[in-house]
Design an enzyme around this catalytic site. Structure first.
Site, PDB file in Angstrom:
ATOM      1  N   ASP A   1       0.841  -1.200   0.000  1.00 41.36           N
ATOM      2  CA  ASP A   1       0.000   0.000   0.000  1.00 41.36           C
ATOM      3  C   ASP A   1       0.879   1.254   0.000  1.00 41.36           C
ATOM      4  OD1 ASP A   1      -2.357  -1.710   0.460  1.00 41.36           O
ATOM      5  OD2 ASP A   1      -1.342  -2.070   2.358  1.00 41.36           O
TER       6      ASP A   1
ATOM      7  N   HIS B   1      -4.652  -3.421   6.012  1.00 42.08           N
ATOM      8  CA  HIS B   1      -4.449  -3.671   4.575  1.00 42.08           C
ATOM      9  C   HIS B   1      -5.809  -4.040   3.978  1.00 42.08           C
ATOM     10  CE1 HIS B   1      -2.796  -4.964   0.804  1.00 42.08           C
ATOM     11  NE2 HIS B   1      -3.187  -6.209   0.984  1.00 42.08           N
TER      12      HIS B   1
END
Ligand SMILES: NC(=O)C1=CN([C@@H]2O[C@H](COP(=O)(O)OP(=O)(O)OC[C@H]3O[C@@H](n4cnc5c(N)ncnc54)[C@H](O)[C@@H]3O)[C@@H](O)[C@H]2O)C=CC1
Ligand SMILES: O=C([O-])CC(=O)C(=O)O
Length: 330
Positions: free
Chosen positions: A163, A191
């Site tokens: 990410d 996440h």
């Protein structure tokens, strides 16, 4: 004098991430070009033939740093004396699923592997959970492993680095600056699409990135959804979830943890110590710097109202996931 080899356990070795990961570990990209490694590969019984094939290919690369390798379907063997564990093996999601939909099926894997790590890994083992939902799977492995009293809770981490890297690339595209010039980015939380990629502190060659972007609507309507839903966009495009970029992020995570981030911020999913009001023990994405094999949370960042809302939203999802697995930890 040559360094002693480091034992690296990798689960899901026959899978797609495994195939992008193992060759890079063996070539020294993760632990350094002078660091021999022994690969301890775990996969299910039905995948052992495919693991053997991957091992044949590793052999055919004649990597000077590959000091040995084993394949097994027994976690107690795979994690024996392991100093680094990459827990990749788990079911990936398909189109239309969220990562937390995998929890029921994947959580059990991490109870078994947490117990095996707790009993057999090196006491200072560094664990990175990639298999989804990775924050809660890391939480499960940690909670179970520490019961054996040998390994340390702080060494169980989940992967937010993909990410972080995705956010860096989006910001580089928007500002026209090089990725390598961007410093001080963080992705808070889970996440999952609730993650909060936060560039309020990011700079590029001394310039403030929020001023370079100067577009709050882009932040809310383009940047955050693009980073948050990138995994789903890749599944939609490829028909399979991200693999090479996930392997790359795993290499970045462990390399920086072991070799240091030279003062730069990186995002790691780590057990909260209570910083920024995040309850202790939850595996949450934080900005950290790393040195001498240890990470330290970047402290003192101002949390404005928008940020607090986003940080609480992603935290609440993690608390829900934790509640969903409490029976497994009883
Ligand atoms: N945290 C992150 O940023 C990312 C996480 N992922 C996750 O990584 C995981 C693996 O993804 P892929 O490699 O694409 O999947 P894959 O299906 O290609 O490979 C998974 C491998 O794990 C093995 N496996 C399943 N259960 C196991 C167990 N109990 N012990 C050992 N091995 C086991 C399977 O046999 C298979 O070889 C998925 O959960 C996926 O969602 C994927 C991309 C990014
Ligand atoms: O989206 C998925 O299921 C795989 C993953 O975690 C990612 O690409 O970020």
């Amino acid at each position: 004098m040559a360094k002693a080899p480091v034992r690296v356990a990798v689960t899901g070795a026959a899978g797609q991430i495994g195939y992008s990961l193992l060759f890079r570990i063996a070539s020294g990209e993760m632990l350094g070009k002078d660091q021999p490694v022994i690969l301890q590969l775990l996969d299910l019984p039905q995948a052992q033939k495919a693991v053997k094939g991957v091992m044949m290919e590793l052999e055919d690369c004649a990597f000077p740093l590959l000091a040995g390798m084993i394949a097994t379907d027994d976690p107690n063997v795979a994690f024996k004396d392991a100093q680094v564990c990459l827990l990749v093996g788990a079911r990936p999601r398909g189109p239309g699923m969220e990562r937390k939909d995998l929890l029921t099926e994947n959580a059990k894997i991490f109870t078994v592997q947490g117990a095996a790590i707790g009993q057999h890994a090196a006491p200072d083992v560094k664990v990175l959970v990639v298999g989804n939902p990775c924050n809660t799977n890391a939480y499960i492995a940690k909670e179970i492993a520490v019961k054996y009293g040998r390994v340390s809770a702080k060494n169980f981490t989940g992967m937010l680095r993909l990410d972080h890297n995705r956010a860096l690339s989006q910001l580089a595209g928007k500002t026209g600056r090089e990725v390598s010039s961007l410093k001080n980015l963080v992705v808070w939380g889970n996440h999952s699409p609730t993650m909060y990629a936060d560039y309020r502190f990011t700079t590029s060659n001394g310039d403030k990135v929020p001023a370079l972007v100067n577009d709050e609507a882009w932040n809310r309507d383009v940047f955050l959804p693009t980073v948050g839903k990138r995994g789903a966009a890749i599944i939609e495009a490829r028909g399979l979830s991200s693999a090479a970029s996930a392997a790359n992020a795993a290499i970045d995570h462990i390399r920086d943890w072991v070799l240091g981030s030279n003062g730069e911020w990186v995002t790691m999913g780590i057990p909260s110590d209570g910083s920024y009001g995040i309850p202790e023990g939850i595996i949450y994405g934080f900005p950290v710097t790393t040195e001498n094999g240890e990470y330290k949370i970047v402290q003192g960042l101002e949390i404005d109202q928008f940020s607090r809302e986003r940080m609480t939203h992603t935290l609440n999802e993690l608390l829900e996931e934790r509640d969903g697995v409490k029976d497994l930890l009883a």
